[in-house]
Design a protein around this motif. Sequence first.
Motif, PDB file in Angstrom:
ATOM      1  N   THR A   1      -9.990 -31.479 -58.520  1.00  9.80           N
ATOM      2  CA  THR A   1     -11.408 -31.806 -58.627  1.00  9.80           C
ATOM      3  C   THR A   1     -12.089 -31.349 -57.343  1.00  9.80           C
ATOM      4  O   THR A   1     -11.518 -31.467 -56.260  1.00  9.80           O
ATOM      5  CB  THR A   1     -11.610 -33.320 -58.812  1.00  9.80           C
ATOM      6  OG1 THR A   1     -10.934 -33.747 -59.999  1.00  9.80           O
ATOM      7  CG2 THR A   1     -13.084 -33.677 -58.918  1.00  9.80           C
TER       8      THR A   1
ATOM      9  N   ARG B   1     -16.810 -36.275 -62.984  1.00  4.74           N
ATOM     10  CA  ARG B   1     -17.486 -36.761 -64.197  1.00  4.74           C
ATOM     11  C   ARG B   1     -17.809 -38.245 -64.024  1.00  4.74           C
ATOM     12  O   ARG B   1     -18.906 -38.604 -63.636  1.00  4.74           O
ATOM     13  CB  ARG B   1     -16.624 -36.515 -65.429  1.00  4.74           C
ATOM     14  CG  ARG B   1     -17.350 -36.839 -66.741  1.00  4.74           C
ATOM     15  CD  ARG B   1     -16.592 -36.314 -67.952  1.00  4.74           C
ATOM     16  NE  ARG B   1     -17.345 -36.521 -69.172  1.00  4.74           N
ATOM     17  CZ  ARG B   1     -17.030 -35.961 -70.345  1.00  4.74           C
ATOM     18  NH1 ARG B   1     -15.961 -35.173 -70.436  1.00  4.74           N
ATOM     19  NH2 ARG B   1     -17.772 -36.194 -71.409  1.00  4.74           N
ATOM     20  N   GLU B   2     -16.841 -39.103 -64.276  1.00  8.86           N
ATOM     21  CA  GLU B   2     -17.065 -40.544 -64.074  1.00  8.86           C
ATOM     22  C   GLU B   2     -16.655 -40.912 -62.651  1.00  8.86           C
ATOM     23  O   GLU B   2     -15.595 -40.490 -62.167  1.00  8.86           O
ATOM     24  CB  GLU B   2     -16.242 -41.341 -65.085  1.00  8.86           C
ATOM     25  CG  GLU B   2     -16.666 -41.091 -66.527  1.00  8.86           C
ATOM     26  CD  GLU B   2     -15.756 -41.801 -67.525  1.00  8.86           C
ATOM     27  OE1 GLU B   2     -14.552 -41.959 -67.207  1.00  8.86           O
ATOM     28  OE2 GLU B   2     -16.239 -42.177 -68.599  1.00  8.86           O
TER      29      GLU B   2
ATOM     30  N   THR C   1     -21.944 -41.524 -64.207  1.00  7.43           N
ATOM     31  CA  THR C   1     -21.417 -40.296 -64.800  1.00  7.43           C
ATOM     32  C   THR C   1     -22.253 -39.107 -64.362  1.00  7.43           C
ATOM     33  O   THR C   1     -23.478 -39.101 -64.544  1.00  7.43           O
ATOM     34  CB  THR C   1     -21.417 -40.366 -66.339  1.00  7.43           C
ATOM     35  OG1 THR C   1     -20.616 -41.472 -66.768  1.00  7.43           O
ATOM     36  CG2 THR C   1     -20.873 -39.075 -66.936  1.00  7.43           C
ATOM     37  N   TYR C   2     -21.591 -38.125 -63.763  1.00  2.00           N
ATOM     38  CA  TYR C   2     -22.258 -36.867 -63.415  1.00  2.00           C
ATOM     39  C   TYR C   2     -22.163 -35.928 -64.617  1.00  2.00           C
ATOM     40  O   TYR C   2     -21.070 -35.681 -65.131  1.00  2.00           O
ATOM     41  CB  TYR C   2     -21.589 -36.233 -62.190  1.00  2.00           C
ATOM     42  CG  TYR C   2     -22.223 -34.935 -61.752  1.00  2.00           C
ATOM     43  CD1 TYR C   2     -23.275 -34.928 -60.845  1.00  2.00           C
ATOM     44  CD2 TYR C   2     -21.777 -33.714 -62.262  1.00  2.00           C
ATOM     45  CE1 TYR C   2     -23.866 -33.733 -60.453  1.00  2.00           C
ATOM     46  CE2 TYR C   2     -22.364 -32.517 -61.878  1.00  2.00           C
ATOM     47  CZ  TYR C   2     -23.412 -32.538 -60.971  1.00  2.00           C
ATOM     48  OH  TYR C   2     -24.008 -31.363 -60.587  1.00  2.00           O
ATOM     49  N   ASP C   3     -23.299 -35.399 -65.063  1.00  2.00           N
ATOM     50  CA  ASP C   3     -23.362 -34.554 -66.257  1.00  2.00           C
ATOM     51  C   ASP C   3     -23.578 -33.097 -65.843  1.00  2.00           C
ATOM     52  O   ASP C   3     -24.641 -32.740 -65.323  1.00  2.00           O
ATOM     53  CB  ASP C   3     -24.506 -35.027 -67.161  1.00  2.00           C
ATOM     54  CG  ASP C   3     -24.480 -34.357 -68.527  1.00  2.00           C
ATOM     55  OD1 ASP C   3     -23.786 -33.328 -68.692  1.00  2.00           O
ATOM     56  OD2 ASP C   3     -25.162 -34.863 -69.448  1.00  2.00           O
TER      57      ASP C   3
ATOM     58  N   SER D   1     -15.297 -26.962 -64.652  1.00  2.00           N
ATOM     59  CA  SER D   1     -14.423 -28.040 -65.129  1.00  2.00           C
ATOM     60  C   SER D   1     -13.907 -28.921 -63.993  1.00  2.00           C
ATOM     61  O   SER D   1     -13.432 -30.030 -64.232  1.00  2.00           O
ATOM     62  CB  SER D   1     -13.232 -27.460 -65.897  1.00  2.00           C
ATOM     63  OG  SER D   1     -12.436 -26.636 -65.055  1.00  2.00           O
TER      64      SER D   1
ATOM     65  N   ASN E   1     -12.726 -35.850 -64.186  1.00  2.00           N
ATOM     66  CA  ASN E   1     -13.539 -34.648 -64.014  1.00  2.00           C
ATOM     67  C   ASN E   1     -13.837 -34.034 -65.376  1.00  2.00           C
ATOM     68  O   ASN E   1     -13.586 -34.655 -66.404  1.00  2.00           O
ATOM     69  CB  ASN E   1     -12.853 -33.656 -63.055  1.00  2.00           C
ATOM     70  CG  ASN E   1     -11.529 -33.124 -63.603  1.00  2.00           C
ATOM     71  OD1 ASN E   1     -11.276 -33.134 -64.812  1.00  2.00           O
ATOM     72  ND2 ASN E   1     -10.668 -32.650 -62.715  1.00  2.00           N
ATOM     73  N   TRP E   2     -14.316 -32.789 -65.375  1.00  2.00           N
ATOM     74  CA  TRP E   2     -14.736 -32.166 -66.632  1.00  2.00           C
ATOM     75  C   TRP E   2     -13.659 -31.269 -67.232  1.00  2.00           C
ATOM     76  O   TRP E   2     -13.955 -30.291 -67.915  1.00  2.00           O
ATOM     77  CB  TRP E   2     -16.041 -31.407 -66.424  1.00  2.00           C
ATOM     78  CG  TRP E   2     -17.208 -32.346 -66.389  1.00  2.00           C
ATOM     79  CD1 TRP E   2     -17.689 -33.025 -65.317  1.00  2.00           C
ATOM     80  CD2 TRP E   2     -18.006 -32.736 -67.507  1.00  2.00           C
ATOM     81  NE1 TRP E   2     -18.752 -33.822 -65.673  1.00  2.00           N
ATOM     82  CE2 TRP E   2     -18.967 -33.666 -67.019  1.00  2.00           C
ATOM     83  CE3 TRP E   2     -18.020 -32.413 -68.857  1.00  2.00           C
ATOM     84  CZ2 TRP E   2     -19.921 -34.258 -67.843  1.00  2.00           C
ATOM     85  CZ3 TRP E   2     -18.975 -33.001 -69.678  1.00  2.00           C
ATOM     86  CH2 TRP E   2     -19.912 -33.907 -69.180  1.00  2.00           C
TER      87      TRP E   2
ATOM     88  N   SER F   1      -7.496 -35.367 -61.269  1.00  2.00           N
ATOM     89  CA  SER F   1      -8.852 -35.763 -61.678  1.00  2.00           C
ATOM     90  C   SER F   1      -9.287 -37.084 -61.064  1.00  2.00           C
ATOM     91  O   SER F   1     -10.400 -37.558 -61.338  1.00  2.00           O
ATOM     92  CB  SER F   1      -8.918 -35.872 -63.209  1.00  2.00           C
ATOM     93  OG  SER F   1      -7.981 -36.850 -63.671  1.00  2.00           O
TER      94      SER F   1
END
Length: 299
Positions: free
Chosen positions: A280, A222-223, A242-244, A218, A273-274, A185
């Motif tokens: 990732t 993310r951050e 942060t990517y949403d 997933s 990551n998610w 991640s």
Amino acid sequence: MPARQLNTYQKERGGLRLLFLLLPILFTLVYWCGSMTWLKGALWEMSRPHGAEQELLGKSQAWVKQEMQDFKQKLTQVYAARGSVLQIVREVLKDHDVQEEQTEEILQLTEVAIKKVLENYVLMPDWALEAIGATIDEERTSKSYGGEGMMTWQLSLFAFSSANPPATILQPSITPGNCWPFQGSQGHVVIRLPEHICPTAFTVWHISKAVSPSGEVSSAPREFTVFGVDEAMAETLLGTFTYDVHKEIAQTFHVQKELPRTFRYIKFQVQSNWGNPKYTCVYRVQVHGMTASDNTCRP
């Protein structure tokens, strides 16, 4: 059918009709912008030297800058002609007997869409594009991942190779599997831009659940943190973001501090990551900004 239900039905039918009238116009506009980007990349590929000749001559920074300026000028002309586009839309709606009140509403939505599409191309040029000379600093970038956990992708129609290189993120294509994977991640990539720029924003892309062969995303970043890097490898923090995955597939993040100077290298560092524990996937990273003649950034 009762009068009330009939009125509701007519309104819903009218709304769908307006939607079908508006969509072809917007799709045409987006297709045109995409075609212009493809054309610029094709011209670059035909013009640049190859093999040993490329090693001797290198990439011409002046040529790249001129191409960007010419491309921006052409799109600016189109942006200035949006009045003509709106007039054409008005005529199309009139030919389809659309009521005046609904026509004005559609024109407002069309103008907003045109402005948003063209601003992404004109006011926010993308410098992290391989077609104009951006490259990956392989020595300062995490290794690609092609191990366990990739089987679902490899068996799908949209499979990506286990050797997808980091340069994948410099391509405009956003299709399922066409991404750069790294293990775990946390990882990073260093992008070498075609010239020094004052970075103003970054756009990160990832596919949505709707088009994902696995039905989930997933592996999306993310951050993440972005740094400006100089030739001596000194890093300047440009922001933490942060990517949403619950929002748009393309999300733009603006630099969070004033910059003292320009940068040729940008480091994109993923911190989480998610939820995917194995890898990732980064689809697209765009770097926006402007050039400066004296390598200093002024507000």
